[in-house]
Write a protein that holds these residues in place. Structure first.
Motif, PDB file in Angstrom:
ATOM      1  N   TYR A  70       0.838  -1.190   0.000  1.00 54.03           N
ATOM      2  CA  TYR A  70       0.000   0.000   0.000  1.00 54.03           C
ATOM      3  C   TYR A  70       0.881   1.252   0.000  1.00 54.03           C
ATOM      4  CZ  TYR A  70      -3.784  -3.232   0.999  1.00 54.03           C
ATOM      5  OH  TYR A  70      -4.689  -4.261   0.923  1.00 54.03           O
ATOM      6  N   ILE A  71       0.768   2.036  -1.063  1.00 53.41           N
ATOM      7  CA  ILE A  71       1.613   3.216  -1.264  1.00 53.41           C
ATOM      8  C   ILE A  71       0.799   4.477  -1.015  1.00 53.41           C
ATOM      9  CG2 ILE A  71       3.002   4.517  -2.936  1.00 53.41           C
ATOM     10  CD1 ILE A  71       3.325   1.787  -4.448  1.00 53.41           C
ATOM     11  N   TYR A  72       1.170   5.255   0.004  1.00 53.76           N
ATOM     12  CA  TYR A  72       0.554   6.555   0.226  1.00 53.76           C
ATOM     13  C   TYR A  72       1.336   7.566  -0.598  1.00 53.76           C
ATOM     14  CZ  TYR A  72      -1.815  10.359   2.679  1.00 53.76           C
ATOM     15  OH  TYR A  72      -2.584  11.454   2.971  1.00 53.76           O
ATOM     16  N   GLN A  73       0.731   8.071  -1.672  1.00 51.13           N
ATOM     17  CA  GLN A  73       1.468   8.851  -2.669  1.00 51.13           C
ATOM     18  C   GLN A  73       1.518  10.332  -2.284  1.00 51.13           C
ATOM     19  OE1 GLN A  73       3.851   9.923  -4.676  1.00 51.13           O
ATOM     20  NE2 GLN A  73       3.547   7.910  -5.594  1.00 51.13           N
ATOM     21  N   ASN A  74       2.414  10.642  -1.346  1.00 51.68           N
ATOM     22  CA  ASN A  74       2.557  12.028  -0.891  1.00 51.68           C
ATOM     23  C   ASN A  74       3.903  12.624  -1.289  1.00 51.68           C
ATOM     24  OD1 ASN A  74       4.178  10.509   0.849  1.00 51.68           O
ATOM     25  ND2 ASN A  74       3.743  11.793   2.621  1.00 51.68           N
ATOM     26  N   THR A  75       4.518  12.094  -2.345  1.00 50.92           N
ATOM     27  CA  THR A  75       5.836  12.576  -2.765  1.00 50.92           C
ATOM     28  C   THR A  75       5.775  13.868  -3.562  1.00 50.92           C
ATOM     29  OG1 THR A  75       5.818  11.382  -4.877  1.00 50.92           O
ATOM     30  CG2 THR A  75       6.622  10.180  -2.941  1.00 50.92           C
ATOM     31  N   GLY A  76       4.591  14.286  -3.975  1.00 53.53           N
ATOM     32  CA  GLY A  76       4.455  15.434  -4.864  1.00 53.53           C
ATOM     33  C   GLY A  76       4.302  15.019  -6.314  1.00 53.53           C
ATOM     34  N   GLN A  77       4.434  13.735  -6.600  1.00 55.71           N
ATOM     35  CA  GLN A  77       4.319  13.230  -7.967  1.00 55.71           C
ATOM     36  C   GLN A  77       2.959  13.550  -8.574  1.00 55.71           C
ATOM     37  OE1 GLN A  77       6.235  12.005 -10.201  1.00 55.71           O
ATOM     38  NE2 GLN A  77       4.698  11.333 -11.667  1.00 55.71           N
ATOM     39  N   LEU A  78       1.921  13.610  -7.740  1.00 55.20           N
ATOM     40  CA  LEU A  78       0.569  13.804  -8.262  1.00 55.20           C
ATOM     41  C   LEU A  78       0.254  15.258  -8.588  1.00 55.20           C
ATOM     42  CD1 LEU A  78      -1.508  11.346  -6.039  1.00 55.20           C
ATOM     43  CD2 LEU A  78      -0.482  10.957  -8.278  1.00 55.20           C
ATOM     44  N   PRO A 137      -3.772  10.923  -1.576  1.00 59.18           N
ATOM     45  CA  PRO A 137      -4.072  11.809  -0.449  1.00 59.18           C
ATOM     46  C   PRO A 137      -5.093  12.870  -0.823  1.00 59.18           C
ATOM     47  CG  PRO A 137      -1.695  11.676  -0.873  1.00 59.18           C
ATOM     48  CD  PRO A 137      -2.397  11.075  -2.053  1.00 59.18           C
ATOM     49  N   PRO A 138      -5.830  13.362   0.156  1.00 61.63           N
ATOM     50  CA  PRO A 138      -6.689  14.515  -0.114  1.00 61.63           C
ATOM     51  C   PRO A 138      -5.814  15.725  -0.430  1.00 61.63           C
ATOM     52  CG  PRO A 138      -6.606  14.060   2.244  1.00 61.63           C
ATOM     53  CD  PRO A 138      -5.916  12.916   1.557  1.00 61.63           C
ATOM     54  N   GLN A 139      -6.315  16.656  -1.216  1.00 60.81           N
ATOM     55  CA  GLN A 139      -5.518  17.814  -1.607  1.00 60.81           C
ATOM     56  C   GLN A 139      -5.373  18.779  -0.438  1.00 60.81           C
ATOM     57  OE1 GLN A 139      -6.568  19.503  -5.466  1.00 60.81           O
ATOM     58  NE2 GLN A 139      -7.586  17.592  -6.023  1.00 60.81           N
ATOM     59  N   GLY A 140      -4.172  19.352  -0.341  1.00 55.14           N
ATOM     60  CA  GLY A 140      -3.874  20.254   0.769  1.00 55.14           C
ATOM     61  C   GLY A 140      -2.960  19.576   1.754  1.00 55.14           C
ATOM     62  N   GLY A 141      -1.866  20.264   2.151  1.00 57.39           N
ATOM     63  CA  GLY A 141      -0.856  19.660   3.012  1.00 57.39           C
ATOM     64  C   GLY A 141      -1.406  19.172   4.338  1.00 57.39           C
ATOM     65  N   ASP A 142      -2.252  19.984   4.996  1.00 54.55           N
ATOM     66  CA  ASP A 142      -2.787  19.601   6.302  1.00 54.55           C
ATOM     67  C   ASP A 142      -3.703  18.387   6.176  1.00 54.55           C
ATOM     68  OD1 ASP A 142      -1.420  21.679   7.440  1.00 54.55           O
ATOM     69  OD2 ASP A 142      -3.139  23.043   7.493  1.00 54.55           O
ATOM     70  N   ALA A 143      -4.560  18.386   5.171  1.00 50.96           N
ATOM     71  CA  ALA A 143      -5.485  17.264   4.976  1.00 50.96           C
ATOM     72  C   ALA A 143      -4.724  15.986   4.682  1.00 50.96           C
ATOM     73  CB  ALA A 143      -6.462  17.576   3.847  1.00 50.96           C
ATOM     74  N   SER A 144      -3.656  16.092   3.883  1.00 49.65           N
ATOM     75  CA  SER A 144      -2.853  14.921   3.555  1.00 49.65           C
ATOM     76  C   SER A 144      -2.179  14.358   4.791  1.00 49.65           C
ATOM     77  CB  SER A 144      -1.801  15.291   2.500  1.00 49.65           C
ATOM     78  OG  SER A 144      -0.971  14.192   2.216  1.00 49.65           O
ATOM     79  N   SER A 145      -1.630  15.232   5.625  1.00 49.04           N
ATOM     80  CA  SER A 145      -0.960  14.782   6.849  1.00 49.04           C
ATOM     81  C   SER A 145      -1.956  14.137   7.811  1.00 49.04           C
ATOM     82  CB  SER A 145      -0.270  15.967   7.531  1.00 49.04           C
ATOM     83  OG  SER A 145       0.739  16.495   6.708  1.00 49.04           O
ATOM     84  N   GLN A 146      -3.136  14.724   7.910  1.00 49.71           N
ATOM     85  CA  GLN A 146      -4.155  14.164   8.797  1.00 49.71           C
ATOM     86  C   GLN A 146      -4.575  12.777   8.333  1.00 49.71           C
ATOM     87  OE1 GLN A 146      -7.251  17.127   8.858  1.00 49.71           O
ATOM     88  NE2 GLN A 146      -5.964  18.636   9.904  1.00 49.71           N
ATOM     89  N   LYS A 147      -4.748  12.618   7.022  1.00 50.04           N
ATOM     90  CA  LYS A 147      -5.117  11.309   6.474  1.00 50.04           C
ATOM     91  C   LYS A 147      -4.033  10.282   6.776  1.00 50.04           C
ATOM     92  CE  LYS A 147      -7.045   8.296   3.544  1.00 50.04           C
ATOM     93  NZ  LYS A 147      -8.317   7.602   3.812  1.00 50.04           N
ATOM     94  N   LEU A 148      -2.775  10.671   6.593  1.00 52.79           N
ATOM     95  CA  LEU A 148      -1.671   9.750   6.857  1.00 52.79           C
ATOM     96  C   LEU A 148      -1.630   9.357   8.326  1.00 52.79           C
ATOM     97  CD1 LEU A 148       0.824   8.231   5.947  1.00 52.79           C
ATOM     98  CD2 LEU A 148       2.138  10.345   6.196  1.00 52.79           C
TER      99      LEU A 148
END
Length: 512
Positions: free
Chosen positions: A48-56, A88-99
């Motif tokens: 399971y890959i959480y794609q938060n590298t900025g690639q998206l 991840p959901p869009q937005g840095g805070d939302a992405s961190s919260q999801k993770l």
């Protein structure tokens, strides 16, 4: 599970059992063994890959489902591993919260993502990678140099992440060269010349819209520190060793820092810096207005965004880097030291060896496997080149959810001929690692123990908050520069003596 699929599986197993029972070997050890093996299906491990590298960034919502499935099948066929993408959901805070929710849940899966490993290792959220790298990560080990690996190790030599980068230049100053030409200005080489260009951009309407609305410089807090501070302080945006007492101190105590703040405050009041620089704003939308003369933000705010909107700007619109510019204390830019940003593997991972094999595959045959992970089948080499590449279509169907090999070890091995990608690729391949154009932080090679910093500087959070918030206040005029000495007193009252003691201790302990 889909009931139809489940039913079909049961039917297959029952059929195999009946065939075994009717065979001549039924009841014998050989027959029982054959029946058992026939009834087994080889399990394909899921990762399971959480794609938060900025690639998206190219397609934040993720891939067209059919294209994602096509890529997944390719990896299943090639590696016997099934990657599962978590967008991840869009937005840095939302992405961190999801993770954080995924990491804290007892049921949800997450195996690998990008993080600063030293934030997670002390919490037991990730695993060391030494053995996995030795067994399954030989191509990864070869791809990164010793310097990059040093930032991945704790004091005991445990490796906690796969590197993302190494010391680099990330905050150049970009200028609209078509505006320079229009106003008959030369490329600035000193701070005074830079200020003259800012003034001209502000007052002489280079965008030609007849309004006093030009933005001489688009920036943010990191941008004004890393792109400009070196012109005022000997070591730039860096901790430094005070020769008077041999102690490590923050840049706020360095000679010239107050002059730096005064200059920024003056520029802000004159309208040379974008008024919303220190609050949230959308750089893409701002660039679209055709009003931005310079940028000192993270380099990709120009290299990635400007080419996308260029077709909607005047035909001669262009941004170039201001090279060789000097201030009273030398080079303006400060390089970004190596850091602990990395791909990590979680403690929750059920198949950590499969995760490592999957990542390692992208480091084989660089840059081919890396590019396929990023762009699927929508790319190709130009002619016989193994360096120049191009996208086949501007329509992005596969967004790169399975990309886990981002960084200088892979991204500097190719360059896009596509005009939208070329500017970014050129910066990475020709500019990013040329740290000679910037000042290198004094403690660039020191990996501070964050846990010890927190333990021995109980007010570290308060000190860091003061350092960022009060600088913004001085620059924007919310606090008068006459308060600067009071500000330094505030830092000491907040525990700066302990900050100095602990940073000095660790620096002396770790320097080589």
């Amino acid at each position: 599970m889909n009931r139809k699929v489940a039913g079909a599986s049961v039917t297959v197993v029952m059929s195999v059992s009946l065939l075994a029972a009717c065979s001549g070997n039924s009841g014998t050890p050989e027959g029982d063994k054959a029946a058992g093996e026939a009834g087994k299906t080889k399990a394909v491990p899921k990762i399971y890959i959480y794609q938060n590298t900025g690639q998206l960034n190219q397609k934040p919502e993720g891939s067209v489902p059919a294209k994602l499935e096509e890529m997944k099948k390719m990896y299943v066929d090639k590696l016997g591993i099934e990657p599962v993408a978590i967008v991840p959901p869009q937005g840095g805070d939302a992405s961190s919260q999801k993770l954080n929710l995924l990491l804290g849940s007892s049921s949800d899966e997450v195996d690998t993502f990008q993080a600063n490993w030293d934030d997670l290792a002390p919490k037991g959220a990730i695993i060391p990678l030494n053995d996995l790298l030795d067994k399954y990560g030989q191509d990864i080990k070869k791809a990164w140099n010793d310097k990059a690996w040093e930032y991945m190790k704790d004091k005991d030599g445990k490796i906690w992440g796969i590197p993302r980068g190494e010391p680099a230049v990330h905050y150049p100053i970009w200028v609209r060269t078509d505006w320079l030409q229009k106003l008959n200005l030369k490329m600035p080489q000193t701070l005074d010349e830079l200020e003259a260009v800012l003034k001209a951009f502000k007052e002489q309407d280079p965008d030609g819209n007849g309004k006093d609305d030009t933005i001489p410089m688009m920036t943010d807090l990191n941008g004004i520190k890393n792109a400009l501070m070196g012109g005022f302080t000997e070591f730039g945006n860096s901790n430094w060793i005070d020769p008077a007492d041999k102690k490590m101190k923050p840049p706020e105590l360095a000679p010239g820092f107050k002059d730096y703040v005064a200059k920024l405050a003056d520029w802000y009041q004159k309208g040379y810096l974008y008024k919303e620089s220190f609050s949230k704003f959308d750089p893409t939308e701002l660039l679209k207005t055709n009003r931005v003369g310079m940028s000192s933000m993270w380099y990709s705010r120009i290299t990635l965004l400007f080419p996308q909107i260029k077709p909607n700007l005047p035909a001669d619109a262009n941004y170039e880097i201001i090279r060789g510019i000097q201030g009273p204390k030398g080079k303006l830019m400060t390089a970004t030291a190596g850091n602990t940003a990395s791909m990590v593997i979680t403690k929750k991972a059920k198949h950590p060896e499969a995760v490592m094999k999957f990542i390692n595959y992208q480091y084989q045959d660089i840059p081919t496997n890396h590019l396929t992970a990023a762009f699927g089948t929508n790319w190709g080499y130009v002619g016989d080149s193994k360096f120049d590449v191009e996208l086949k279509s501007k329509d992005i169907e596969y967004a790169g959810e399975f990309m886990v090999s981002l960084g200088t070890a892979t991204e500097l091995k190719y360059a896009f001929k596509d005009p939208v990608k070329k500017m970014h690729a050129d910066y990475l391949t020709k500019e990013a690692l040329n740290t000679s154009v910037a000042k290198m932080p004094v403690d660039a090679n020191i990996l501070y123990d964050k846990q010890k910093l927190d333990e021995n500087i109980p007010t570290l959070g308060d000190i860091n908050r003061l350092r960022s918030e009060e600088l913004v206040k001085f620059v924007t005029g919310a606090r008068p520069l006459s308060d600067f000495d009071k500000y330094i007193d505030q830092l000491y009252k907040a525990g700066l003596d302990k900050w100095i003691a602990e940073y000095t201790r660790q620096y002396n302990e770790k320097k080589k």
